[in-house]
Write a protein that holds these residues in place. Structure first.
Motif, PDB file in Angstrom:
ATOM      1  N   UNK A  22       9.595   2.455  -7.331  1.00  0.00           N
ATOM      2  CA  UNK A  22       9.923   2.386  -5.906  1.00  0.00           C
ATOM      3  C   UNK A  22      11.303   1.758  -5.748  1.00  0.00           C
ATOM      4  N   UNK A  23      12.144   2.316  -4.891  1.00  0.00           N
ATOM      5  CA  UNK A  23      13.491   1.764  -4.727  1.00  0.00           C
ATOM      6  C   UNK A  23      13.488   0.492  -3.896  1.00  0.00           C
ATOM      7  N   UNK A  24      14.525  -0.299  -4.057  1.00  0.00           N
ATOM      8  CA  UNK A  24      14.734  -1.449  -3.182  1.00  0.00           C
ATOM      9  C   UNK A  24      15.158  -0.935  -1.813  1.00  0.00           C
ATOM     10  N   UNK A  25      14.531  -1.438  -0.761  1.00  0.00           N
ATOM     11  CA  UNK A  25      14.783  -0.924   0.582  1.00  0.00           C
ATOM     12  C   UNK A  25      15.190  -2.047   1.525  1.00  0.00           C
ATOM     13  N   UNK A  26      16.061  -1.713   2.475  1.00  0.00           N
ATOM     14  CA  UNK A  26      16.470  -2.670   3.485  1.00  0.00           C
ATOM     15  C   UNK A  26      15.330  -2.929   4.462  1.00  0.00           C
ATOM     16  N   UNK A  27      15.319  -4.120   5.044  1.00  0.00           N
ATOM     17  CA  UNK A  27      14.373  -4.459   6.104  1.00  0.00           C
ATOM     18  C   UNK A  27      15.162  -4.800   7.360  1.00  0.00           C
ATOM     19  N   UNK A  68       7.225  10.011  -0.295  1.00  0.00           N
ATOM     20  CA  UNK A  68       5.795   9.851  -0.074  1.00  0.00           C
ATOM     21  C   UNK A  68       5.550   9.506   1.394  1.00  0.00           C
ATOM     22  N   UNK A  69       4.291   9.537   1.780  1.00  0.00           N
ATOM     23  CA  UNK A  69       3.917   9.364   3.179  1.00  0.00           C
ATOM     24  C   UNK A  69       4.415   8.024   3.726  1.00  0.00           C
ATOM     25  N   UNK A  70       4.159   6.963   2.991  1.00  0.00           N
ATOM     26  CA  UNK A  70       4.628   5.645   3.441  1.00  0.00           C
ATOM     27  C   UNK A  70       4.329   4.588   2.401  1.00  0.00           C
ATOM     28  N   UNK A  71       5.076   3.502   2.464  1.00  0.00           N
ATOM     29  CA  UNK A  71       4.724   2.274   1.744  1.00  0.00           C
ATOM     30  C   UNK A  71       4.641   1.163   2.783  1.00  0.00           C
ATOM     31  N   UNK A  72       3.568   0.415   2.742  1.00  0.00           N
ATOM     32  CA  UNK A  72       3.363  -0.682   3.685  1.00  0.00           C
ATOM     33  C   UNK A  72       3.549  -2.008   2.955  1.00  0.00           C
ATOM     34  N   UNK A  73       4.446  -2.826   3.473  1.00  0.00           N
ATOM     35  CA  UNK A  73       4.701  -4.168   2.959  1.00  0.00           C
ATOM     36  C   UNK A  73       3.934  -5.127   3.864  1.00  0.00           C
ATOM     37  N   UNK A  74       2.869  -5.726   3.343  1.00  0.00           N
ATOM     38  CA  UNK A  74       2.029  -6.610   4.144  1.00  0.00           C
ATOM     39  C   UNK A  74       2.181  -8.034   3.626  1.00  0.00           C
ATOM     40  N   UNK A  81       0.855  -1.177   0.000  1.00  0.00           N
ATOM     41  CA  UNK A  81       0.000   0.000   0.000  1.00  0.00           C
ATOM     42  C   UNK A  81       0.894   1.230   0.000  1.00  0.00           C
ATOM     43  N   UNK A  82       0.744   2.070  -1.001  1.00  0.00           N
ATOM     44  CA  UNK A  82       1.478   3.330  -1.066  1.00  0.00           C
ATOM     45  C   UNK A  82       0.533   4.426  -0.597  1.00  0.00           C
ATOM     46  N   UNK A  83       0.903   5.087   0.492  1.00  0.00           N
ATOM     47  CA  UNK A  83       0.055   6.113   1.088  1.00  0.00           C
ATOM     48  C   UNK A  83       0.549   7.501   0.681  1.00  0.00           C
ATOM     49  N   UNK A  84      -0.377   8.343   0.232  1.00  0.00           N
ATOM     50  CA  UNK A  84      -0.024   9.655  -0.268  1.00  0.00           C
ATOM     51  C   UNK A  84      -0.645  10.752   0.589  1.00  0.00           C
ATOM     52  N   UNK A  85       0.176  11.727   0.990  1.00  0.00           N
ATOM     53  CA  UNK A  85      -0.333  12.883   1.714  1.00  0.00           C
ATOM     54  C   UNK A  85      -1.010  13.837   0.738  1.00  0.00           C
ATOM     55  N   UNK A  86      -1.612  14.906   1.265  1.00  0.00           N
ATOM     56  CA  UNK A  86      -2.232  15.904   0.397  1.00  0.00           C
ATOM     57  C   UNK A  86      -1.173  16.559  -0.488  1.00  0.00           C
ATOM     58  N   UNK A  87       0.026  16.768   0.058  1.00  0.00           N
ATOM     59  CA  UNK A  87       1.119  17.354  -0.729  1.00  0.00           C
ATOM     60  C   UNK A  87       1.544  16.406  -1.847  1.00  0.00           C
ATOM     61  N   UNK A  88       1.609  15.108  -1.548  1.00  0.00           N
ATOM     62  CA  UNK A  88       1.960  14.119  -2.574  1.00  0.00           C
ATOM     63  C   UNK A  88       0.958  14.133  -3.718  1.00  0.00           C
ATOM     64  N   UNK A  89      -0.316  14.285  -3.380  1.00  0.00           N
ATOM     65  CA  UNK A  89      -1.357  14.308  -4.410  1.00  0.00           C
ATOM     66  C   UNK A  89      -1.090  15.431  -5.416  1.00  0.00           C
ATOM     67  N   UNK A  90      -0.704  16.597  -4.909  1.00  0.00           N
ATOM     68  CA  UNK A  90      -0.406  17.730  -5.781  1.00  0.00           C
ATOM     69  C   UNK A  90       0.808  17.420  -6.658  1.00  0.00           C
ATOM     70  N   UNK A  91       1.814  16.758  -6.076  1.00  0.00           N
ATOM     71  CA  UNK A  91       3.023  16.414  -6.830  1.00  0.00           C
ATOM     72  C   UNK A  91       2.724  15.389  -7.923  1.00  0.00           C
ATOM     73  N   UNK A  92       1.873  14.417  -7.610  1.00  0.00           N
ATOM     74  CA  UNK A  92       1.503  13.417  -8.611  1.00  0.00           C
ATOM     75  C   UNK A  92       0.723  14.073  -9.750  1.00  0.00           C
ATOM     76  N   UNK A 108       3.428  -6.870   9.016  1.00  0.00           N
ATOM     77  CA  UNK A 108       3.238  -5.641   8.261  1.00  0.00           C
ATOM     78  C   UNK A 108       4.378  -4.689   8.616  1.00  0.00           C
ATOM     79  N   UNK A 109       5.074  -4.166   7.611  1.00  0.00           N
ATOM     80  CA  UNK A 109       6.207  -3.274   7.822  1.00  0.00           C
ATOM     81  C   UNK A 109       5.973  -1.971   7.075  1.00  0.00           C
ATOM     82  N   UNK A 110       6.302  -0.856   7.704  1.00  0.00           N
ATOM     83  CA  UNK A 110       6.077   0.453   7.111  1.00  0.00           C
ATOM     84  C   UNK A 110       7.412   1.106   6.763  1.00  0.00           C
ATOM     85  N   UNK A 111       7.498   1.661   5.562  1.00  0.00           N
ATOM     86  CA  UNK A 111       8.698   2.340   5.084  1.00  0.00           C
ATOM     87  C   UNK A 111       8.330   3.742   4.621  1.00  0.00           C
ATOM     88  N   UNK A 112       9.313   4.605   4.518  1.00  0.00           N
ATOM     89  CA  UNK A 112       9.110   5.970   4.030  1.00  0.00           C
ATOM     90  C   UNK A 112      10.072   6.244   2.881  1.00  0.00           C
TER      91      UNK A 112
END
Length: 202
Positions: free
Chosen positions: A147-152, A111-117, A70-81, A122-126
């Motif tokens: 989306x970049x590859x991220x460490x866990x 972006x606000x967050x990406x959730x890996x479920x 799940x990619x979560x977008x803030x109001x600011x992200x919405x404007x950027x998209x 469930x893990x949250x990344x920024x």
């Protein structure tokens, strides 16, 4: 994209993360898996979300390979998209008029967050998100979400949502959905309807 190879893996059913969350639309996207070197068609579920502070923002759910993101977008992200979509449409017109293929990043922003479920937790990344213009030929041009590859917390496992892309028709739908009046109105109406339905079944 030519010769899209359909995945044989069953996609997970996407479930909302919040109780106050309304499905706004579903889009068709293409996902490239870097492990299997193949592209598949996936569903993007676009939701309107009400946060704890009452702010309405957006979420995109996708499940490329037995993992739900799940990619979560803030109001600011919405404007950027939306700004990136405008640029994508301008470049698409130029590419079609000049019959050329082209690839270039449009914008990169956190972006606000990406959730890996996954199956275990469930893990949250920024992370940062890169929106990229890319052509499959001189007539078909896509908007890529990279989306970049991220460490866990496990040194042997990385989070790799990779990249998905939208064709022009689905970009147009996404642009309409992300308009402020639309996302706020549709989300609010959906939540009120859900409350009325909940009241019927006590």
């Amino acid at each position: 994209m030519k010769n899209i190879i359909k995945m044989v893996f069953m996609l997970l059913i996407i479930t909302p993360m919040y109780s106050q969350e309304i499905i706004l639309t579903n889009l068709k996207a293409y996902h490239y898996n870097t492990i299997f070197k193949m592209t598949s068609e996936i569903k993007l579920q676009i939701n309107g979300v009400v946060g704890e502070d009452g702010e309405i923002f957006g979420a995109i759910y996708f499940a490329p390979l037995m993992v739900e993101y799940a990619a979560l977008f803030s109001k600011e992200n919405r404007v950027e998209v939306l700004a990136a979509i405008k640029k994508y449409k301008e470049w698409r017109t130029i590419a079609i008029n000049n019959k050329v293929e082209y690839a270039k990043d449009i914008a990169t922003f956190p972006i606000y967050a990406v959730v890996d479920n996954n199956f275990l937790k469930k893990t949250v990344y920024n992370p940062n998100l890169t929106l990229r213009f890319g052509s499959s030929d001189s007539s078909n041009h896509f908007l890529f979400f990279v989306f970049p590859e991220l460490d866990t917390d496990n040194m042997f496992i990385k989070m790799t949502p990779d990249t998905f892309s939208l064709d022009y028709a689905n970009v147009v739908v996404l642009e309409k959905i992300l308009q402020e009046t639309n996302i706020v109105t549709k989300t609010s109406e959906g939540i009120e309807l859900q409350k009325k339905n909940d009241a019927l079944f006590q």
